[in-house]
Design a protein around this motif. Sequence first.
Motif, mmCIF file in Angstrom:
data_model
loop_
_atom_site.group_PDB
_atom_site.id
_atom_site.type_symbol
_atom_site.label_atom_id
_atom_site.label_comp_id
_atom_site.label_asym_id
_atom_site.label_seq_id
_atom_site.Cartn_x
_atom_site.Cartn_y
_atom_site.Cartn_z
ATOM 1 N N ALA A 176 0.838 -1.272 -0.093
ATOM 2 C CA ALA A 176 -0.127 -0.052 -0.098
ATOM 3 C C ALA A 176 0.918 1.435 0.201
ATOM 4 C CB ALA A 176 -0.961 0.069 1.291
ATOM 5 N N GLU A 177 1.993 1.223 0.302
ATOM 6 C CA GLU A 177 2.861 2.427 0.556
ATOM 7 C C GLU A 177 2.960 3.448 -0.467
ATOM 8 O OE1 GLU A 177 4.872 4.995 2.874
ATOM 9 O OE2 GLU A 177 4.127 3.150 3.653
ATOM 10 N N PRO A 178 3.108 2.950 -1.804
ATOM 11 C CA PRO A 178 3.362 3.902 -2.874
ATOM 12 C C PRO A 178 2.083 4.297 -3.439
ATOM 13 C CG PRO A 178 4.109 1.512 -3.565
ATOM 14 C CD PRO A 178 3.559 1.431 -2.245
ATOM 15 N N PHE A 179 0.872 3.925 -3.085
ATOM 16 C CA PHE A 179 -0.507 4.130 -3.376
ATOM 17 C C PHE A 179 -1.168 5.153 -2.422
ATOM 18 C CE2 PHE A 179 0.992 0.292 -5.719
ATOM 19 C CZ PHE A 179 0.712 0.621 -6.721
ATOM 20 N N ARG A 180 -0.695 4.957 -1.123
ATOM 21 C CA ARG A 180 -1.450 5.863 -0.132
ATOM 22 C C ARG A 180 -1.877 7.375 -0.368
ATOM 23 N NH1 ARG A 180 1.446 3.238 4.902
ATOM 24 N NH2 ARG A 180 0.312 1.612 5.197
ATOM 25 N N ILE A 181 -2.639 7.851 -0.104
ATOM 26 C CA ILE A 181 -3.431 9.254 -0.381
ATOM 27 C C ILE A 181 -2.823 9.846 0.987
ATOM 28 C CG2 ILE A 181 -5.235 10.934 -0.504
ATOM 29 C CD1 ILE A 181 -6.570 8.350 -1.967
ATOM 30 N N HIS A 182 -2.837 9.491 1.971
ATOM 31 C CA HIS A 182 -2.526 9.912 3.277
ATOM 32 C C HIS A 182 -1.916 8.743 4.267
ATOM 33 C CE1 HIS A 182 -6.070 8.429 5.312
ATOM 34 N NE2 HIS A 182 -6.697 8.811 4.285
ATOM 35 N N LEU A 183 -1.552 9.083 5.457
ATOM 36 C CA LEU A 183 -0.714 7.946 6.219
ATOM 37 C C LEU A 183 -1.261 7.082 6.653
ATOM 38 C CD1 LEU A 183 2.151 7.477 7.728
ATOM 39 C CD2 LEU A 183 1.391 8.700 9.498
ATOM 40 N N GLN A 184 -2.521 7.009 6.813
ATOM 41 C CA GLN A 184 -3.475 5.926 7.245
ATOM 42 C C GLN A 184 -4.230 5.473 6.412
ATOM 43 O OE1 GLN A 184 -3.413 4.964 10.683
ATOM 44 N NE2 GLN A 184 -1.713 6.482 11.091
ATOM 45 N N ASP A 185 -3.922 5.525 5.255
ATOM 46 C CA ASP A 185 -5.002 5.152 4.151
ATOM 47 C C ASP A 185 -4.770 3.539 4.039
ATOM 48 O OD1 ASP A 185 -6.497 4.736 1.754
ATOM 49 O OD2 ASP A 185 -5.099 5.742 0.458
ATOM 50 N N THR A 186 -5.962 2.959 4.212
ATOM 51 C CA THR A 186 -5.835 1.385 3.982
ATOM 52 C C THR A 186 -7.170 0.867 2.951
ATOM 53 O OG1 THR A 186 -7.138 1.098 5.871
ATOM 54 C CG2 THR A 186 -4.804 1.009 6.127
ATOM 55 N N GLY A 187 -7.789 1.919 2.598
ATOM 56 C CA GLY A 187 -8.781 1.478 1.859
ATOM 57 C C GLY A 187 -9.310 2.322 0.561
#
Length: 89
Positions: A12-23
């Motif tokens: 998920a790291e390269p695709f996150r919008i913000h730090l807590q983004d999981t979904g």
Amino acid sequence: MALTQEEKAKIAEPFRIHLQDTGSVEVQIAQLTEEIRRLTEHLKVHRKDFHSQRGLMMKVGRRKRLLRYLAQNKPEKYLQVIEQLGIRG
């Protein structure tokens, strides 16, 4: 065959919008792509595993729906995601 939490976080790291983004859609597509790759490798060895084959088809369908949603709502992000993941070649 399921992804561990550490593997999911790494994917998920390269695709996150913000730090807590999981979904977000981008993160879901990335995780589904990894699961699809793993199931594909599994099915190369275990050709008659029809339960896993069904699971693979369900994951492919889910990723397809998410990609369609992303292409309709954020076309520039869609192109970026498919390029990073190496799909739809």
